[in-house]
Design a protein around this motif. Structure first.
Motif, mmCIF file in Angstrom:
data_model
loop_
_atom_site.group_PDB
_atom_site.id
_atom_site.type_symbol
_atom_site.label_atom_id
_atom_site.label_comp_id
_atom_site.label_asym_id
_atom_site.label_seq_id
_atom_site.Cartn_x
_atom_site.Cartn_y
_atom_site.Cartn_z
ATOM 1 N N LYS A 160 0.854 -1.197 0.000
ATOM 2 C CA LYS A 160 0.000 0.000 0.000
ATOM 3 C C LYS A 160 0.885 1.240 0.000
ATOM 4 O O LYS A 160 1.949 1.214 0.601
ATOM 5 C CB LYS A 160 -0.905 0.001 1.233
ATOM 6 C CG LYS A 160 -1.846 -1.185 1.341
ATOM 7 C CD LYS A 160 -3.032 -1.063 0.423
ATOM 8 C CE LYS A 160 -3.877 -2.337 0.456
ATOM 9 N NZ LYS A 160 -5.102 -2.271 -0.335
ATOM 10 N N ASP B 64 -1.345 -5.004 -5.615
ATOM 11 C CA ASP B 64 -2.785 -4.884 -5.451
ATOM 12 C C ASP B 64 -3.471 -5.092 -6.802
ATOM 13 O O ASP B 64 -2.821 -5.124 -7.842
ATOM 14 C CB ASP B 64 -3.137 -3.526 -4.821
ATOM 15 C CG ASP B 64 -4.169 -3.703 -3.716
ATOM 16 O OD1 ASP B 64 -5.048 -4.574 -3.888
ATOM 17 O OD2 ASP B 64 -4.104 -2.991 -2.707
ATOM 18 N N LYS C 163 -13.331 -5.785 5.869
ATOM 19 C CA LYS C 163 -14.073 -4.592 5.416
ATOM 20 C C LYS C 163 -15.090 -4.904 4.327
ATOM 21 O O LYS C 163 -15.926 -4.062 4.020
ATOM 22 C CB LYS C 163 -13.079 -3.539 4.903
ATOM 23 C CG LYS C 163 -12.405 -3.890 3.575
ATOM 24 C CD LYS C 163 -11.400 -2.830 3.125
ATOM 25 C CE LYS C 163 -10.764 -3.218 1.801
ATOM 26 N NZ LYS C 163 -9.664 -2.356 1.385
ATOM 27 N N SER D 83 -8.617 -11.819 2.767
ATOM 28 C CA SER D 83 -8.001 -10.513 2.549
ATOM 29 C C SER D 83 -9.084 -9.455 2.450
ATOM 30 O O SER D 83 -10.169 -9.713 1.935
ATOM 31 C CB SER D 83 -7.221 -10.588 1.226
ATOM 32 O OG SER D 83 -6.504 -9.417 0.974
ATOM 33 N N GLY E 3 -9.387 -5.641 4.679
ATOM 34 C CA GLY E 3 -9.745 -5.028 5.964
ATOM 35 C C GLY E 3 -9.291 -5.812 7.183
ATOM 36 O O GLY E 3 -9.787 -5.577 8.277
ATOM 37 N N GLY F 162 -3.244 -5.377 4.157
ATOM 38 C CA GLY F 162 -2.557 -4.234 3.553
ATOM 39 C C GLY F 162 -2.544 -3.099 4.557
ATOM 40 O O GLY F 162 -1.524 -2.788 5.189
ATOM 41 N N GLY F 163 -3.725 -2.485 4.740
ATOM 42 C CA GLY F 163 -3.844 -1.405 5.722
ATOM 43 C C GLY F 163 -3.500 -1.865 7.124
ATOM 44 O O GLY F 163 -2.966 -1.090 7.937
HETATM 45 C C1 3PG Z 1 -6.929 -6.952 -1.274
HETATM 46 O O1 3PG Z 1 -6.280 -7.077 -2.306
HETATM 47 O O2 3PG Z 1 -7.520 -7.889 -0.742
HETATM 48 C C2 3PG Z 1 -7.055 -5.587 -0.662
HETATM 49 O O3 3PG Z 1 -6.238 -4.691 -1.317
HETATM 50 C C3 3PG Z 1 -6.821 -5.631 0.820
HETATM 51 O O4 3PG Z 1 -6.367 -4.423 1.346
HETATM 52 P P1 3PG Z 1 -6.544 -4.101 2.897
HETATM 53 O O5 3PG Z 1 -5.932 -5.191 3.693
HETATM 54 O O6 3PG Z 1 -5.861 -2.762 3.107
HETATM 55 O O7 3PG Z 1 -8.008 -3.987 3.140
#
Ligand code: 3PG
Length: 409
Positions: A150, A178, A307, A337, A339, A361-362
């Motif tokens: 990210k 990504d 998320k 994966s 959120g 990621g975040g």
């Molecule tokens: C993914 O590819 O699943 C998302 O980009 C996840 O990103 P995040 O962990 O920041 O929500």
């Protein structure tokens, strides 16, 4: 012989039919609704074609064998899928084709797709699968733990590779591009693969074995070239956005002898097909197709921990489809994966078990002490859950995890 697509109660021989379950919303009674699908997708149309003989109908006509509540089960004879070419596009044009637009149906959702051995055997299936990925990473039991670099776009190759380095030093097994990053001017594929490959080599020399999935999602006529470019520059794993590329793009990669690395499959755009409970195509069906097409790992959701919109029963079903016996083809690694952060890992792993690739990621890059600490916190959370210890308890003597929990819980 009377043309009649209703064969209610008939036991279909699973080796001779492609069997589909549809959820249907219609003012028609459920039997008639099923009939409409079976006729449209096999030998019929809105009139009775004078060219439709009893012989053609009996050989190629689909059968509605169950119609109860809002569900219908339809069997399509395997001969409808025969021939040298056709592949997954043909399967979809039949079982998920015109039916979605029939005006007599208000909604149709293809929930399940059961393929006979003779069809599955035409496809490569995973080259690595769960066991192969574990072998590559020398990680026999624990979940794989990864990150998504990210911000998802904008980092140039060197900074991108620096992120991967920090993640590796934090103990992650995986990282990936990504879904929106491919070959943009600010981070061209060749330069990015080069930088990341050097970084992974360096990490390995320092005792950290890690792979990174490079997104090569592109047009059909370019995807093998993109794979070659990435592999020539040392890629250890490739990634495709399977729904924007198409299942055939994934299959082309899986069947190409030069592609000797695992294929990571992202499902960007799936919500357009899967989210409406009354219309579309379930993630279970997409999972079946990704597995036969040769993906090694597939995003199936986070069991409500992240998320993205989730339906836990659907995600559990996808996990089963990727890991259950399917005529001897390898099991595919479920990926969770979207959120995720260390505070939700315990609950997630209760549902996923250990055969899962967990990614944040975040939840790594947003750690107050940076990427390396964020990676460590994720690893600690997975280690804790693997031992059946809550994150809160484990955090008592794991500083990075403690900070992550303070930040996100
Ligand atoms: C993914 O590819 O699943 C998302 O980009 C996840 O990103 P995040 O962990 O920041 O929500």
């Amino acid at each position: 012989m009377t043309i009649d697509y209703l064969a209610l109660g008939e036991e279909l021989e699973p080796e001779e039919y492609v069997i589909c379950e549809y959820r249907v919303k219609s003012d028609l009674d459920i039997e008639t609704a099923g009939y409409r699908i079976a006729e449209e997708e096999s030998t019929g149309t809105w009139t009775h074609p004078t060219t439709l003989s009893d012989d053609i109908f009996s050989k190629y006509g689909a059968k509605v064998v169950k119609a109860e509540g809002d569900m219908v089960t339809i069997g399509y004879p395997i001969v409808d899928f025969s021939g040298e070419i056709g592949g997954i596009p043909q399967i979809l044009s039949i079982v998920a084709g015109n039916l979605f637009g029939l005006d007599s149906l208000k909604g149709v959702r293809l929930e399940e797709l059961q393929l006979p051995r003779v069809v599955v055997e035409r496809y490569p299936g995973p080259q690595f699968g769960i066991e192969g990925l574990r072998d590559v990473l020398d990680r026999p039991e624990k979940p794989l733990v990864g990150t998504i670099v990210k911000p998802k776009i904008g980092l140039p190759p060197k900074e991108f590779a620096d992120y991967v380095y920090e993640a590796g030093r934090g103990g992650l097994t995986n990282s990936k591009d990504d879904e929106t990053l491919v070959d943009q001017d600010f981070c061209p594929l060749e330069d990015r693969v080069n930088s990341v490959s050097e970084t992974l080599d360096r990490l390995e020399e320092e005792g950290h074995l890690m792979i990174h999935a490079h997104n090569i999602s592109t047009s059909a006529h370019e995807i093998l070239e993109a794979a070659d470019l990435a592999l020539e520059n040392g890629a250890r794993q490739l990634m495709v956005d399977v729904l924007t590329v198409g299942f055939s793009g994934l299959q082309a990669l899986a069947e190409d002898p030069s592609v000797d690395v695992p294929l990571h499959v992202h499902r960007a755009m799936h919500g357009a097909l899967t989210r409406n409970p009354e219309h579309g195509i379930s993630m279970a069906v997409i999972s079946t197709l990704c597995r036969i097409a040769g993906g090694d790992a597939l995003h199936i959701g986070t069991y409500g921990a992240g998320k993205m919109h989730a339906d836990i029963s659907h995600e559990l079903r996808c996990k089963d489809i990727l890991t259950q016996d399917m005529y001897g083809i390898k099991k595919m690694m479920p990926v969770s994966s979207g959120g995720l952060h260390p505070g939700v890992i315990f609950d997630l792993m209760e549902k996923s078990g250990n055969d899962v690739q967990i990614q944040a990621g975040g939840g790594v890059s947003g750690h107050p002490k940076g990427i390396r600490a964020g990676a460590k916190a994720m690893v600690q959370a997975v280690d804790a859950a693997y031992q059946g210890i809550s994150a809160e308890e484990y955090a008592e003597d794991h500083e990075e995890l403690r900070l992550a929990l303070e930040t996100w819980m």
